[in-house]
Design a protein around this motif. Structure first.
Motif, PDB file in Angstrom:
ATOM      1  N   GLU A 193      10.614  -7.611   1.173  1.00 19.19           N
ATOM      2  CA  GLU A 193      11.125  -6.233   1.145  1.00 19.19           C
ATOM      3  C   GLU A 193      10.442  -5.340   2.163  1.00 19.19           C
ATOM      4  O   GLU A 193      11.050  -4.393   2.675  1.00 19.19           O
ATOM      5  CB  GLU A 193      10.962  -5.655  -0.264  1.00 19.19           C
ATOM      6  N   ASP A 194       9.171  -5.606   2.459  1.00 19.69           N
ATOM      7  CA  ASP A 194       8.457  -4.792   3.443  1.00 19.69           C
ATOM      8  C   ASP A 194       8.689  -5.258   4.879  1.00 19.69           C
ATOM      9  O   ASP A 194       8.067  -4.744   5.818  1.00 19.69           O
ATOM     10  CB  ASP A 194       6.961  -4.774   3.134  1.00 19.69           C
ATOM     11  N   GLY A 195       9.586  -6.247   5.046  1.00 23.61           N
ATOM     12  CA  GLY A 195       9.926  -6.733   6.380  1.00 23.61           C
ATOM     13  C   GLY A 195       9.028  -7.832   6.909  1.00 23.61           C
ATOM     14  O   GLY A 195       9.197  -8.285   8.052  1.00 23.61           O
ATOM     15  N   SER A 196       8.083  -8.289   6.100  1.00 22.23           N
ATOM     16  CA  SER A 196       7.162  -9.334   6.542  1.00 22.23           C
ATOM     17  C   SER A 196       7.711 -10.723   6.237  1.00 22.23           C
ATOM     18  O   SER A 196       8.613 -10.892   5.402  1.00 22.23           O
ATOM     19  CB  SER A 196       5.800  -9.164   5.858  1.00 22.23           C
ATOM     20  N   VAL A 197       7.150 -11.714   6.902  1.00 20.85           N
ATOM     21  CA  VAL A 197       7.508 -13.103   6.626  1.00 20.85           C
ATOM     22  C   VAL A 197       6.888 -13.499   5.285  1.00 20.85           C
ATOM     23  O   VAL A 197       5.700 -13.264   5.051  1.00 20.85           O
ATOM     24  CB  VAL A 197       6.995 -14.039   7.740  1.00 20.85           C
TER      25      VAL A 197
END
Length: 208
Positions: free
Chosen positions: A147-151
Protein backbone atom coordinates in the motif's frame (compact mmCIF):
# COMPACT_ATOMS: atom_id res chain seq x y z
CA UNK A 1 12.63 -47.54 -31.31
CA UNK A 2 13.79 -45.21 -28.52
CA UNK A 3 17.08 -46.36 -26.99
CA UNK A 4 18.22 -45.11 -23.58
CA UNK A 5 21.73 -46.31 -22.82
CA UNK A 6 23.50 -43.45 -21.03
CA UNK A 7 22.91 -41.03 -18.21
CA UNK A 8 20.29 -38.41 -18.94
CA UNK A 9 21.35 -34.77 -18.85
CA UNK A 10 20.08 -32.68 -15.91
CA UNK A 11 19.48 -28.93 -16.21
CA UNK A 12 18.53 -27.10 -13.01
CA UNK A 13 17.05 -23.62 -13.45
CA UNK A 14 17.34 -21.64 -10.21
CA UNK A 15 15.62 -18.31 -9.69
CA UNK A 16 12.85 -16.37 -7.98
CA UNK A 17 9.14 -16.88 -8.65
CA UNK A 18 8.14 -15.15 -11.93
CA UNK A 19 11.74 -15.03 -13.16
CA UNK A 20 10.86 -17.10 -16.24
CA UNK A 21 12.16 -20.54 -15.24
CA UNK A 22 9.02 -22.45 -16.22
CA UNK A 23 8.94 -20.88 -19.69
CA UNK A 24 12.55 -21.89 -20.31
CA UNK A 25 11.81 -25.41 -19.06
CA UNK A 26 8.92 -25.71 -21.49
CA UNK A 27 11.10 -24.68 -24.43
CA UNK A 28 13.73 -27.23 -23.38
CA UNK A 29 11.11 -29.97 -23.22
CA UNK A 30 9.65 -29.07 -26.60
CA UNK A 31 12.81 -28.41 -28.60
CA UNK A 32 15.83 -30.22 -27.13
CA UNK A 33 16.77 -33.60 -28.54
CA UNK A 34 15.58 -36.61 -26.58
CA UNK A 35 13.05 -37.10 -23.83
CA UNK A 36 12.97 -34.31 -21.22
CA UNK A 37 10.84 -34.49 -18.08
CA UNK A 38 10.13 -31.48 -15.86
CA UNK A 39 10.58 -32.55 -12.23
CA UNK A 40 10.59 -29.02 -10.83
CA UNK A 41 9.15 -27.52 -7.68
CA UNK A 42 5.75 -26.58 -9.14
CA UNK A 43 5.04 -30.16 -10.16
CA UNK A 44 6.30 -31.50 -6.85
CA UNK A 45 4.11 -29.09 -4.86
CA UNK A 46 1.00 -30.53 -6.53
CA UNK A 47 1.74 -33.81 -4.76
CA UNK A 48 1.85 -32.25 -1.28
CA UNK A 49 -1.27 -32.40 0.92
CA UNK A 50 -2.80 -29.03 1.77
CA UNK A 51 -1.85 -29.23 5.45
CA UNK A 52 1.85 -29.39 4.53
CA UNK A 53 1.79 -26.61 1.94
CA UNK A 54 3.76 -24.76 0.74
CA UNK A 55 6.19 -27.54 1.52
CA UNK A 56 9.13 -27.49 -0.82
CA UNK A 57 8.03 -24.05 -2.04
CA UNK A 58 8.52 -22.49 1.41
CA UNK A 59 9.70 -18.94 0.86
CA UNK A 60 12.66 -17.25 2.59
CA UNK A 61 12.10 -15.76 6.02
CA UNK A 62 11.87 -18.63 8.51
CA UNK A 63 8.09 -18.26 8.81
CA UNK A 64 7.34 -22.00 9.22
CA UNK A 65 10.09 -23.66 11.28
CA UNK A 66 7.66 -26.53 11.93
CA UNK A 67 7.75 -27.40 8.22
CA UNK A 68 11.49 -27.05 7.67
CA UNK A 69 12.54 -30.63 8.58
CA UNK A 70 9.92 -31.91 6.14
CA UNK A 71 11.07 -29.45 3.49
CA UNK A 72 14.59 -30.88 3.78
CA UNK A 73 13.31 -34.41 3.23
CA UNK A 74 11.12 -33.28 0.32
CA UNK A 75 14.10 -31.70 -1.42
CA UNK A 76 16.06 -34.90 -0.94
CA UNK A 77 13.27 -37.05 -2.35
CA UNK A 78 12.85 -34.73 -5.34
CA UNK A 79 16.56 -34.91 -6.10
CA UNK A 80 16.63 -38.68 -5.61
CA UNK A 81 13.90 -38.86 -8.25
CA UNK A 82 15.91 -36.60 -10.55
CA UNK A 83 18.93 -38.88 -10.09
CA UNK A 84 16.89 -42.02 -10.77
CA UNK A 85 15.56 -40.63 -14.05
CA UNK A 86 19.05 -39.59 -15.16
CA UNK A 87 20.54 -42.98 -14.34
CA UNK A 88 17.92 -44.62 -16.55
CA UNK A 89 18.71 -42.31 -19.46
CA UNK A 90 15.92 -39.73 -19.10
CA UNK A 91 16.87 -36.06 -19.42
CA UNK A 92 15.52 -33.86 -16.65
CA UNK A 93 14.86 -30.12 -16.44
CA UNK A 94 14.16 -28.69 -12.99
CA UNK A 95 12.77 -25.24 -12.23
CA UNK A 96 13.37 -24.40 -8.60
CA UNK A 97 14.11 -21.58 -6.17
CA UNK A 98 16.87 -22.65 -3.80
CA UNK A 99 17.57 -20.56 -0.71
CA UNK A 100 18.90 -21.11 2.79
CA UNK A 101 17.01 -18.34 4.60
CA UNK A 102 15.14 -20.62 6.98
CA UNK A 103 14.81 -20.24 10.76
CA UNK A 104 18.27 -21.82 10.89
CA UNK A 105 20.62 -22.65 7.99
CA UNK A 106 19.66 -25.99 6.47
CA UNK A 107 22.35 -26.49 3.83
CA UNK A 108 19.85 -28.02 1.44
CA UNK A 109 21.63 -27.14 -1.82
CA UNK A 110 24.93 -28.92 -0.98
CA UNK A 111 22.94 -31.97 0.16
CA UNK A 112 21.10 -31.98 -3.17
CA UNK A 113 24.36 -31.59 -5.07
CA UNK A 114 25.68 -34.67 -3.27
CA UNK A 115 22.72 -36.71 -4.47
CA UNK A 116 23.56 -35.89 -8.10
CA UNK A 117 27.26 -36.70 -7.74
CA UNK A 118 28.72 -38.39 -10.83
CA UNK A 119 25.68 -37.40 -12.94
CA UNK A 120 25.75 -34.79 -15.75
CA UNK A 121 24.14 -31.70 -14.23
CA UNK A 122 24.19 -28.07 -15.34
CA UNK A 123 23.22 -25.41 -12.77
CA UNK A 124 21.73 -22.31 -14.41
CA UNK A 125 21.03 -19.06 -12.60
CA UNK A 126 17.88 -17.39 -13.97
CA UNK A 127 18.02 -13.68 -13.20
CA UNK A 128 15.41 -10.97 -13.58
CA UNK A 129 15.34 -7.39 -12.17
CA UNK A 130 12.86 -6.89 -9.37
CA UNK A 131 10.94 -4.25 -11.36
CA UNK A 132 10.22 -6.83 -14.06
CA UNK A 133 9.32 -9.42 -11.42
CA UNK A 134 6.76 -6.99 -9.97
CA UNK A 135 5.20 -6.35 -13.38
CA UNK A 136 4.90 -10.08 -14.03
CA UNK A 137 3.34 -10.62 -10.60
CA UNK A 138 0.72 -8.00 -11.38
CA UNK A 139 0.06 -9.41 -14.85
CA UNK A 140 -0.19 -13.01 -13.61
CA UNK A 141 -1.58 -12.83 -10.08
CA UNK A 142 -3.02 -9.29 -9.97
CA UNK A 143 -0.88 -8.61 -6.91
CA UNK A 144 1.89 -6.07 -6.78
CA UNK A 145 3.33 -3.37 -4.56
CA UNK A 146 2.44 -2.78 -0.92
CA UNK A 147 0.00 0.00 0.00
CA UNK A 148 2.89 2.39 0.64
CA UNK A 149 4.27 1.67 -2.84
CA UNK A 150 7.17 -0.48 -1.67
CA UNK A 151 8.16 -3.93 -2.88
CA UNK A 152 6.66 -6.56 -0.52
CA UNK A 153 9.16 -8.05 1.92
CA UNK A 154 8.77 -11.66 0.66
CA UNK A 155 9.64 -10.55 -2.88
CA UNK A 156 12.72 -8.70 -1.65
CA UNK A 157 13.78 -11.74 0.36
CA UNK A 158 13.51 -14.00 -2.68
CA UNK A 159 15.56 -11.57 -4.75
CA UNK A 160 18.25 -11.39 -2.07
CA UNK A 161 18.58 -15.04 -1.10
CA UNK A 162 17.87 -17.20 -4.16
CA UNK A 163 21.26 -16.64 -5.83
CA UNK A 164 23.41 -17.40 -2.77
CA UNK A 165 26.18 -18.61 -3.04
CA UNK A 166 26.02 -17.60 -6.72
CA UNK A 167 27.98 -20.53 -8.13
CA UNK A 168 26.59 -21.39 -11.56
CA UNK A 169 27.68 -23.04 -14.78
CA UNK A 170 25.66 -20.48 -16.74
CA UNK A 171 23.54 -17.41 -16.01
CA UNK A 172 20.75 -15.87 -18.08
CA UNK A 173 18.66 -12.72 -17.69
CA UNK A 174 15.05 -13.08 -18.81
CA UNK A 175 14.57 -9.32 -18.99
CA UNK A 176 17.12 -9.33 -21.82
CA UNK A 177 16.51 -12.71 -23.49
CA UNK A 178 13.18 -14.45 -24.04
CA UNK A 179 12.66 -18.10 -23.09
CA UNK A 180 13.66 -19.39 -26.53
CA UNK A 181 16.90 -17.40 -26.50
CA UNK A 182 17.74 -18.53 -22.96
CA UNK A 183 17.15 -22.15 -23.92
CA UNK A 184 19.39 -21.70 -26.95
CA UNK A 185 22.22 -20.39 -24.74
CA UNK A 186 21.80 -23.47 -22.55
CA UNK A 187 21.79 -25.75 -25.60
CA UNK A 188 25.01 -24.21 -26.93
CA UNK A 189 26.75 -24.66 -23.59
CA UNK A 190 25.68 -28.31 -23.41
CA UNK A 191 26.89 -28.94 -26.94
CA UNK A 192 30.11 -26.94 -26.88
CA UNK A 193 31.27 -27.12 -23.27
CA UNK A 194 33.10 -26.67 -21.05
CA UNK A 195 31.86 -29.45 -18.80
CA UNK A 196 29.65 -28.07 -16.00
CA UNK A 197 31.26 -28.08 -12.54
CA UNK A 198 29.03 -25.87 -10.37
CA UNK A 199 27.37 -28.68 -8.40
CA UNK A 200 30.74 -30.25 -7.65
CA UNK A 201 31.93 -26.93 -6.20
CA UNK A 202 28.70 -26.52 -4.20
CA UNK A 203 29.00 -30.06 -2.85
CA UNK A 204 32.56 -29.34 -1.75
CA UNK A 205 31.35 -26.24 0.11
CA UNK A 206 28.85 -28.34 2.05
CA UNK A 207 31.49 -30.81 3.15
CA UNK A 208 33.98 -28.16 4.24
Amino acid sequence: MLSLNKFGQIVILNGTPRSGKSSIATVIQNTFEGVWLNLGVDHYMKLIPERYQPGIGLRPGGERPDLEPLVMVMYQTMYESIAAHSRLGINVVVDVGHHDEYSVPRGILPKCARILKELPVMFVGVHCPIEVIMKRRMDTWNTGYSEDGSVPTPVKRWQKSVHVPGIYDLEVDTSVLNAEACANVIRQRLENGPTPTAFQLIEDMGSG
